[in-house]
Design a protein around this motif. Structure first.
Motif, PDB file in Angstrom:
ATOM      1  N   ARG A   1       0.917  -1.095  -0.047  1.00 30.03           N
ATOM      2  CA  ARG A   1       0.088   0.023  -0.015  1.00 30.03           C
ATOM      3  C   ARG A   1       0.885   1.026  -0.069  1.00 30.03           C
ATOM      4  O   ARG A   1       0.534   2.273  -0.760  1.00 30.03           O
ATOM      5  CB  ARG A   1      -1.122  -0.013   1.316  1.00 30.03           C
ATOM      6  CG  ARG A   1      -2.173  -1.011   1.189  1.00 30.03           C
ATOM      7  CD  ARG A   1      -2.947  -0.466   0.044  1.00 30.03           C
ATOM      8  NE  ARG A   1      -4.208  -1.368  -0.103  1.00 30.03           N
ATOM      9  CZ  ARG A   1      -4.392  -2.562  -0.722  1.00 30.03           C
ATOM     10  NH1 ARG A   1      -3.484  -2.483  -1.838  1.00 30.03           N
ATOM     11  NH2 ARG A   1      -5.382  -3.199  -0.604  1.00 30.03           N
TER      12      ARG A   1
ATOM     13  N   ARG B   1      -9.327   1.289  -1.244  1.00 28.79           N
ATOM     14  CA  ARG B   1      -8.585  -0.149  -0.821  1.00 28.79           C
ATOM     15  C   ARG B   1      -8.092   0.118   0.459  1.00 28.79           C
ATOM     16  O   ARG B   1      -8.136  -0.846   1.356  1.00 28.79           O
ATOM     17  CB  ARG B   1      -7.635  -0.389  -1.916  1.00 28.79           C
ATOM     18  CG  ARG B   1      -8.174  -0.731  -3.094  1.00 28.79           C
ATOM     19  CD  ARG B   1      -7.308  -1.485  -3.977  1.00 28.79           C
ATOM     20  NE  ARG B   1      -7.687  -1.795  -5.522  1.00 28.79           N
ATOM     21  CZ  ARG B   1      -8.482  -2.652  -5.666  1.00 28.79           C
ATOM     22  NH1 ARG B   1      -8.827  -3.360  -4.744  1.00 28.79           N
ATOM     23  NH2 ARG B   1      -9.072  -2.900  -6.687  1.00 28.79           N
TER      24      ARG B   1
ATOM     25  N   ASN C   1     -10.647  -0.619   3.036  1.00 23.22           N
ATOM     26  CA  ASN C   1     -10.887  -1.949   2.946  1.00 23.22           C
ATOM     27  C   ASN C   1      -9.665  -2.527   3.834  1.00 23.22           C
ATOM     28  O   ASN C   1     -10.081  -3.691   4.415  1.00 23.22           O
ATOM     29  CB  ASN C   1     -11.145  -2.565   1.588  1.00 23.22           C
ATOM     30  CG  ASN C   1     -11.537  -4.142   1.387  1.00 23.22           C
ATOM     31  OD1 ASN C   1     -12.621  -4.014   2.214  1.00 23.22           O
ATOM     32  ND2 ASN C   1     -11.015  -4.758   0.991  1.00 23.22           N
TER      33      ASN C   1
ATOM     34  N   TYR D   1     -13.178  -3.109  -4.775  1.00 24.92           N
ATOM     35  CA  TYR D   1     -12.337  -3.122  -3.418  1.00 24.92           C
ATOM     36  C   TYR D   1     -12.637  -4.386  -2.600  1.00 24.92           C
ATOM     37  O   TYR D   1     -11.842  -4.685  -1.676  1.00 24.92           O
ATOM     38  CB  TYR D   1     -12.810  -1.807  -2.250  1.00 24.92           C
ATOM     39  CG  TYR D   1     -14.412  -2.046  -2.287  1.00 24.92           C
ATOM     40  CD1 TYR D   1     -15.167  -3.013  -1.235  1.00 24.92           C
ATOM     41  CD2 TYR D   1     -15.149  -1.285  -3.052  1.00 24.92           C
ATOM     42  CE1 TYR D   1     -16.404  -2.868  -1.225  1.00 24.92           C
ATOM     43  CE2 TYR D   1     -16.709  -1.260  -2.728  1.00 24.92           C
ATOM     44  CZ  TYR D   1     -17.343  -2.093  -2.011  1.00 24.92           C
ATOM     45  OH  TYR D   1     -18.611  -1.907  -1.847  1.00 24.92           O
TER      46      TYR D   1
ATOM     47  N   GLY E   1      -6.980  -6.667  -5.361  1.00 23.49           N
ATOM     48  CA  GLY E   1      -6.534  -5.460  -4.312  1.00 23.49           C
ATOM     49  C   GLY E   1      -5.568  -4.511  -5.040  1.00 23.49           C
ATOM     50  O   GLY E   1      -4.511  -3.982  -4.185  1.00 23.49           O
TER      51      GLY E   1
END
Lengths: 814, 120
Positions: free
Chosen positions: A35, A70, A73, A184, A189
């Motif tokens: 991320r 995301r 999530n 999402y 992902g």
């Protein structure tokens, strides 16, 4: 594609978006590396954009929102608190609605933009090379092409409107390529890239996610092929939605409370799964076409796998160099042993005294950073401000020959900054005068994040903070090093019981620890409410008392338990409830765990042991009756008997190696030994081990694992609900990856590179052997068996038998 | 000891390079390398701490705990050194054994893979 004309100054809007990104970064800055990379990528892209109306600007707008989804999530996955989840879900839905809303284009009285491209055929060649997109008859001059239900991002729609007002034809990239409605919730992902954006570079942040290698092997392509790519992405998006829906259906199935409900939910799940598989098949067919020049999809995927394993940055990979998987396995084993050792020391040091246990745990939590940095580097002065990671690196470097005294704070501080994004503000080994307070705060946070918090599994504590006074109270206790709270936090991570319930288990945990069990066993135990309540409540406390005198055999209390309670014959016949070793104890625990699925029917209802015993006995009688019925109606299923082959759990380091603490945790390397008994399939299974070996070693792409397993189980005559459940469970590891659940892990272990949902799963060559010899997968499957509310205890036993058998075969190699 | 290291400050890059070489992970992507170093370092730190704490007499815990509570880390470290004179050696030994253990585990897996490939 024609560029839209430059518009008015949109610097403000860009600034707002950047601020939004900063908020995201600040909020989820400690998220996974993946991320973080995405955020950095996006921030980089944002910084380079001068015109939001450009295609890149539009993608940026969309991707920023998708990334936000995301991240939310991610957060949702981390928390088990329903209120927090609901809040996050609401936020996600809000953004999703924004993404999905089809804003009307008011120019010239046009109709709202509707999806006109809902079909599975490639777009006609005159669609302006946007890949599967149509010129919408309802909005001349504006192209849209989205998955069903998707629409234009309001901002893009607004821009389109302005441009249309100026008389220019407008071409808008699809924003629904990956199914923004549920993107999402999908398995992949990653930030989607639209169909109009292919081709993309094979490596780098712009690589779109996908299940195939279709997106990586192309340069500029003709329109027809580009359209094919558009179709690929359209199907891909639909598949993501279908995966999400199948997952939801499975979750609903697991949550079903009665038989009728289960039947309905099972039917819904099967429908969703069928849809998902059909879409996957469609997508693969398209991928085959796209990748035909490269020898087809399979060949391309293998090539990709080979490329991914190529040496990095021009370095050569020697044949004997470890793969990332092998390294991770070794790391996992060392971690497991360290934890087991910690548990042992807690038991030994405490000597049965709660006071010293508390002290010891307090020390474990609070000392590592200061101690290690001080000791290992020989530089006490700045120990307090070191991060745990810096300390560890210093220790590691020291052990490798770097003189401790030469490792300056500057060096130590900046390593974690480079490897983990953790900045420690040192300059040349000296802290700046104004920095100490900030440094201390940062170090404290870093130590908490990187050291004990992670190590002892305290992440759950964060979730608890939302739970009101209980969490506050617990957190307060944590802060003062209260061992009870520490253990609560630790075990809460793996227990689904309410907080107050978890807290009751602590004395039992202590009892078991002092009774000779290991942390590994405890982890196993604590997953099973029935075990905690039935065994530890009564015998664990006794063990705790006896433990003060240091006299507890691992099997003793299990034996007493067996003698005191009426247990079914199959339990006794397993031969595992004997006085003896921890392994036997583990086996007994394994058997006991089978009852866990039934625990909710009685746990928590009893007031004293008598009531508990009565309830247990009644329950066991009911279970036996149910088992008998199962046998009658399911003759094709293997009879319920304990597995005949013992678990292979030996790992002996070479004699010349330094002493290694014996680890009770599952070792990563399990090799056959001459003394190993032959593998025998459970009675009733019509398959020979050689056949299993053959099938289990059949390599293919990761998505073929579930069907491969189905073939395998079919060949074993293992069918029915339990078999379906097992396939689904393994299936989940392929589509979602346990790594997603745990933050990182299984997928990383299964592949030769870090877990990256953009690339995993399809481009990875694995086989069933990888799965069934993988500790993390096996632990996951075991946990799923334990926690399943769908399976009856007889089915659990069947599944466990199969899994154990496959595991043995897989671990014994070829 | 690395002969390239002289009496000077070691840069982070050099330290990392040494670790990467020692762990034989230079062929892996940088992100992998970082992740592996971080994980191993964290685990080694825990091992070292455990090794040391095993040696700390229980009757010292109160005193040491008080120093921790007071935030007197330097004094706490000194107190531990007083009761465990060879503390540094214990910790370094624990770390070295951890690294060795890692190498053994990795090498076993590599060996198994190579043997498997040869068999095929």
């Amino acid at each position: 594609m024609r560029q839209s004309p430059p518009g008015p100054d949109n610097a403000t809007e860009i600034a707002q978006l950047r601020a939004q990104l900063k908020t995201i970064r600040d909020t989820v800055g400690s998220g996974s590396g993946e991320r973080r990379d995405q955020i950095r990528d996006l921030a980089r892209r944002g910084a380079a954009i001068s015109d939001l109306r450009s295609p890149e600007g539009q993608r940026f707008l969309r991707d920023s929102r998708v990334l936000e989804i995301r991240l939310l999530n991610d957060e949702m996955r981390k928390t088990s608190d329903r209120t927090a989840r609901a809040r996050l879900l609401e936020e996600i839905r809000s953004i999703d609605a924004e993404l999905s809303s089809a804003s009307p284009i008011s120019t010239s009285g046009q109709q709202p933009v509707q999806d006109q491209a809902v079909n599975s055929s490639p777009a006609p060649a005159d669609t302006q090379s946007t890949g599967g997109q149509h010129r919408s008859p309802a909005s001349p001059g504006i192209l849209d092409g989205n998955t069903p239900g998707d629409g234009l991002h309001p901002q893009i729609a607004k821009l389109a409107e302005e441009i249309a007002k100026r008389g220019g034809p407008v071409i808008i990239n699809s924003i629904g390529d990956v199914g923004s409605k549920n993107s999402y919730g999908g398995s992949s992902g990653s930030m989607p890239q639209g169909p109009a954006h292919v081709p993309t570079p094979p490596h780098g942040s712009e690589k779109p996610h996908g299940h195939d290698a279709a997106h990586t092997k192309h340069e500029a392509m003709p329109q027809a092929k580009e359209a094919m790519h558009g179709e690929y992405w359209r199907i891909n998006g639909l598949e993501d939605i279908a995966i999400s829906e199948a997952n939801k259906a499975f979750a609903a199935l697991e949550a079903a409370t009665n038989e009728n409900d289960r039947v309905q939910k099972l039917a819904a799940y099967k429908t969703a799964r069928t849809k998902r598989e059909a879409l996957a098949q469609q997508r693969r067919a398209i991928a085959d076409q796209i990748l035909a020049p490269y020898g087809g999809r399979e060949a391309a995927m293998r090539q990709m796998a080979r490329e991914e394993n190529q040496p990095h940055a021009g370095t050569e990979r020697a044949p004997n160099a470890p793969t990332a998987t092998e390294v991770q396995n070794a790391l996992g084993a060392i971690r497991g042993r360290t934890k087991a050792e910690a548990a042992r020391i807690v038991a030994v040091k405490s000597g049965g005294s709660e006071k010293w246990t508390r002290r010891f745990l307090s020390a474990l939590v609070r000392w590592p950073s200061a101690l290690v940095s001080g000791m290992a580097t020989g530089a006490v002065g700045y120990s307090f401000a070191q991060t745990g990671l810096a300390s560890g690196i210093a220790s590691l470097a020291t052990s490798l020959g770097v003189p401790a005294s030469w490792l300056t704070a500057g060096a130590l501080g900046s390593i974690p900054a480079t490897i983990g994004g953790v900045a420690v503000p040192f300059v040349g080994g000296m802290m700046l005068p104004a920095v100490p307070v900030v440094a201390a705060a940062l170090a404290g946070m870093a130590v908490w994040q990187l050291g004990p918090r992670k190590w002892l599994g305290f992440k759950k504590l964060d979730d608890w903070m939302d739970k009101g006074w209980q969490a506050k109270k617990l957190y307060k206790k944590m802060r003062v090093g209260d061992s009870q709270a520490i253990l609560d936090a630790k075990y809460a991570k793996i227990s689904s019981r309410p907080t107050w319930r978890r807290m009751q288990t602590i004395p039992r945990i202590f009892g078991a620890l002092l009774g000779g069990m290991t942390m590994h066993d405890l982890v196993t135990l604590s997953k099973g409410g029935s075990v905690q309540d039935l065994v530890l409540r009564k015998k664990g406390l006794e063990a705790y008392e006896l433990g003060k005198r240091g006299v507890i055999g691992a099997g003793n209390w299990i034996t007493e338990f067996w003698n005191n309670f009426k247990m079914p014959e199959w339990f006794k016949s397993g031969g595992v409830v004997e006085q003896g070793t921890v392994v036997e104890c583990k086996e007994a625990v394994t058997r006991l765990k089978l009852l866990e699925g039934e625990r909710d029917s009685f746990v928590g209802l009893y007031k004293d042991d008598t009531e508990l015993i009565n309830r247990l006995n009644n329950r066991i009688a009911a279970l036996e009756e149910q088992l008998a019925k199962t046998k009658e109606i399911s003759p094709q299923l293997p009879p319920v008997t304990p597995p005949s082959a013992p678990t292979i759990e030996t790992h002996t380091p070479p004699s010349e190696s330094p002493p290694v603490e014996k680890a009770p945790a599952r070792p990563p390397v399990s090799e056959p030994t001459p003394a190993s008994p032959p593998i025998e399939p459970p009675t009733g299974l019509r398959v020979k081990p050689e056949q299993l070996s053959f099938v289990i070693n059949e390599g293919s792409d990761i998505r073929s694992v579930p069907p491969g397993l189905r073939r395998l189980l079919d060949s074993m005559q293992f069918k029915g609900r339990a078999a379906e459940w097992l396939i689904d469970t393994i299936d989940k590891t392929t589509y979602n990856g346990i790594g997603v659940r745990d933050g990182r892990g299984v997928m990383q272990l299964l592949t030769d590179r870090p877990f990256d949902p953009r690339r995993v799963p399809d481009d990875t060559i694995v086989n069933l052997k990888n799965y069934f010899s993988n500790n993390a997968v096996m632990n996951y499957v075991q946990a799923q068996i334990d926690n399943s509310r769908v399976l009856t205890y007889a089915e659990k036993l069947q599944v466990r038998q199969i899994v154990e058998l496959l595991e043995q075969v897989a671990r014994r190699g070829n | 000891m690395n002969p390239n290291i002289t009496n000077r400050v070691v840069s982070p890059e050099e330290v990392k390079k040494m670790i990467v070489e020692a762990l034989n992970i230079g062929h892996l992507p940088v992100t992998d390398q970082d992740s592996i170093i971080g994980e191993l370092a964290g685990t080694l730190m825990e091992r070292a701490t455990l090794a040391l704490l095993k040696e700390v007499p229980e009757d010292e815990f109160d005193k040491i705990d008080a120093l921790v509570d007071a935030g007197k880390d330097a004094e706490m470290v000194e107190a531990i050194r007083k009761v465990v004179p060879n503390a540094q050696q214990i910790m370094e030994d624990a770390i070295r054994s951890g690294v060795e253990e890692y190498k053994i585990l990795v090498n076993e897996q590599v060996k198994a893979r190579l043997e498997g490939a040869a068999a095929r």
